[in-house]
Design an enzyme around this catalytic site. Structure first.
Site, short mmCIF file in Angstrom:
data_model
loop_
_atom_site.label_atom_id
_atom_site.label_comp_id
_atom_site.label_asym_id
_atom_site.label_seq_id
_atom_site.Cartn_x
_atom_site.Cartn_y
_atom_site.Cartn_z
N PHE A 4 -25.66 39.27 35.70
CA PHE A 4 -25.39 39.75 37.06
C PHE A 4 -25.04 38.57 37.95
O PHE A 4 -25.67 38.31 38.96
CB PHE A 4 -26.62 40.53 37.57
CG PHE A 4 -26.31 41.50 38.68
CD1 PHE A 4 -25.34 42.47 38.53
CD2 PHE A 4 -27.01 41.44 39.89
CE1 PHE A 4 -25.05 43.37 39.55
CE2 PHE A 4 -26.74 42.34 40.92
CZ PHE A 4 -25.75 43.31 40.75
N LYS A 120 -15.82 35.22 27.58
CA LYS A 120 -14.76 34.80 26.65
C LYS A 120 -15.31 34.23 25.35
O LYS A 120 -14.62 34.26 24.32
CB LYS A 120 -13.90 33.71 27.33
CG LYS A 120 -13.09 34.21 28.49
CD LYS A 120 -12.62 33.05 29.38
CE LYS A 120 -13.58 32.73 30.47
NZ LYS A 120 -13.14 31.87 31.53
N VAL A 147 -8.80 37.41 30.17
CA VAL A 147 -7.53 36.68 30.35
C VAL A 147 -6.88 37.14 31.65
O VAL A 147 -6.67 38.34 31.84
CB VAL A 147 -6.56 36.94 29.17
CG1 VAL A 147 -5.25 36.17 29.38
CG2 VAL A 147 -7.19 36.58 27.84
N GLY A 149 -7.98 37.12 34.79
CA GLY A 149 -8.79 37.73 35.86
C GLY A 149 -8.38 39.19 36.02
O GLY A 149 -8.51 39.98 35.10
N GLY A 201 -15.07 26.38 44.11
CA GLY A 201 -15.68 27.34 43.18
C GLY A 201 -14.74 27.90 42.12
O GLY A 201 -15.05 28.91 41.49
N GLU A 204 -15.26 26.15 36.10
CA GLU A 204 -16.41 26.67 35.35
C GLU A 204 -17.62 25.81 35.71
O GLU A 204 -17.48 24.68 36.20
CB GLU A 204 -16.16 26.52 33.84
CG GLU A 204 -14.97 27.30 33.30
CD GLU A 204 -15.22 28.80 33.18
OE1 GLU A 204 -16.33 29.20 32.77
OE2 GLU A 204 -14.31 29.58 33.50
N ASP A 215 -11.02 26.39 28.11
CA ASP A 215 -10.87 27.72 28.70
C ASP A 215 -9.48 28.31 28.37
O ASP A 215 -9.36 29.46 27.96
CB ASP A 215 -11.09 27.65 30.22
CG ASP A 215 -10.95 28.99 30.89
OD1 ASP A 215 -11.82 29.84 30.71
OD2 ASP A 215 -9.92 29.20 31.58
N LYS A 219 -8.54 31.64 25.95
CA LYS A 219 -7.67 32.74 26.36
C LYS A 219 -6.47 32.87 25.42
O LYS A 219 -6.03 33.98 25.09
CB LYS A 219 -7.22 32.54 27.81
CG LYS A 219 -8.38 32.68 28.80
CD LYS A 219 -8.03 32.10 30.14
CE LYS A 219 -9.15 32.29 31.15
NZ LYS A 219 -9.01 31.47 32.35
N GLY A 311 -11.63 34.86 39.75
CA GLY A 311 -12.23 35.44 40.95
C GLY A 311 -13.10 36.64 40.60
O GLY A 311 -12.80 37.37 39.66
N1 HSE Z 1 -12.36 28.61 35.20
C1 HSE Z 1 -11.45 29.66 34.90
C2 HSE Z 1 -10.10 29.31 35.49
C3 HSE Z 1 -11.99 30.97 35.47
O1 HSE Z 1 -10.04 28.35 36.28
O2 HSE Z 1 -9.10 29.93 35.16
C4 HSE Z 1 -11.30 32.21 34.99
O3 HSE Z 1 -11.42 32.42 33.62
#
Ligand code: HSE
Length: 333
Positions: A4, A120, A147, A149, A201, A204, A215, A219, A311
């Protein structure tokens, strides 16, 4: 719902704000019957009061503060013992072990529950076997939010290009590195751009996952399996991050009408992530935290999909899409 954090809470907010039209437009009235975070759980077979759940998390940092009822802390026990149709896996991504998400997903599927994962890790490390397990147990495993967002990159390839054959694709799959590279192009140095992206923000919790290309590689693996039918995992990706990119490189590329982007590529010979010079007029050359993917299809040519790749609310909208799809598929059966 397991986990959460930002995405889980955004999904709860989305359900609160959309309940009327979800029912009138799609005929669904989702009830969250259990929610587990790393400190506790809340269970209510009739459906949790989401406002109260968000309040408990905000004020006491755990959903365990939702009520004074008897608590089950082990997510697997909650997954197995609470009656539900779908398990929403929103716990944090770990790209080395895939845990605890993998255990949650396996428990849910063995228990006959459909799964929506925005995590992921499990998919990047064990995509082929998780799909096999879902088929074996006759349940659906959906993961749109892993993938792009909220941008429907996976659905675009899988559904809109149905019948055509995708020969290859390449794209910007990580918002943080794209933000850093875009800022460097504007003249900011690498260190300041990284600090800026942390402060905003986007990055990761462990920014190495973004910077070193993990990351984007995760994806890429998910897309290669789902879109191209490959059976690959993280270890099959050749990966180079952006820490070696210097302002001088970015400047030199710009002089030639190009930009340096962290590009993930998939074709019959390549599965890699690497900083690459891209022509500024190429539709894939987007800035800021945007993601963009160009698919090359055998008959319909090239198409590019662009959108926000990260996001909370964006990813929550992907969860909602998956939920509606699961419901529609159940009804069609
Ligand atoms: N840290 C990742 C990015 C978050 O910047 O794309 C979304 O998966």
């Amino acid at each position: 719902m397991v986990g959460f954090g930002v995405v889980g809470q955004s999904f709860a907010k989305l359900l609160l704000s959309r309940s009327a039209d979800l029912y009138s437009e799609h005929g669904i009235k989702p009830r969250i019957v259990a929610c587990v975070d790393n400190k506790g759980s809340a269970v209510a077979p009739a459906g949790l009061d989401l406002q109260r759940l968000l309040e408990a998390k905000k004020t006491k940092s755990t959903v365990g503060a939702y009520d004074k009822g008897k608590k089950e802390f082990d997510p697997v026990q909650v997954i197995e013992n609470v009656e539900a149709e779908v398990v929403l896996e929103c716990s944090p991504t770990d790209l080395s072990t895939g845990e605890p998400g993998t255990t949650h997903i396996i428990s849910a599927m063995r228990n006959g529950k459909h799964v929506i994962s925005v995590n992921k890790g499990p998919l990047a490390l064990a995509f082929p076997s998780l799909i096999e397990l879902a088929n074996y147990n006759g349940v659906m495993l959906r993961f749109s939010g892993t993938v792009g967002g909220g941008t429907p990159i996976l659905e675009f390839a899988k559904r809109c290009l149905k019948g055509d054959r995708i020969a290859s694709f390449r794209g910007i799959l990580n918002g943080t590195t794209n933000y850093i590279l875009s800022k460097m192009e504007e003249g900011m140095d690498y260190e300041s751009a990284l600090a800026d992206s942390k402060q905003k923000g986007y990055a990761e919790a462990n920014p190495s996952l973004d910077i070193d290309g993990f990351d984007a590689a995760a994806k890429l693996v998910i897309m290669a399996n789902w879109v191209m039918g490959m059976k690959v995992t993280m270890k099959d990706v050749k990966r180079t991050g952006i820490s070696g990119v210097r302002s001088a490189n970015v400047k030199k590329a710009a002089e030639g009408g190009n930009a340096i982007k962290l590009i993930a590529t998939c074709d019959s010979k390549r599965l890699d992530v690497a900083p690459t010079e891209v022509a500024k007029k190429d539709p894939i050359c987007v800035n800021g935290t945007l993601n963009a993917v160009t698919f090359s299809s055998e008959h319909s040519g090239q198409q590019t999909i662009i959108g926000r790749g990260a996001g909370g609310m964006e990813t929550a909208s992907a969860i909602l899409r998956d939920l509606i799809e699961i419901r529609d598929t159940i009804f069609e059966r």
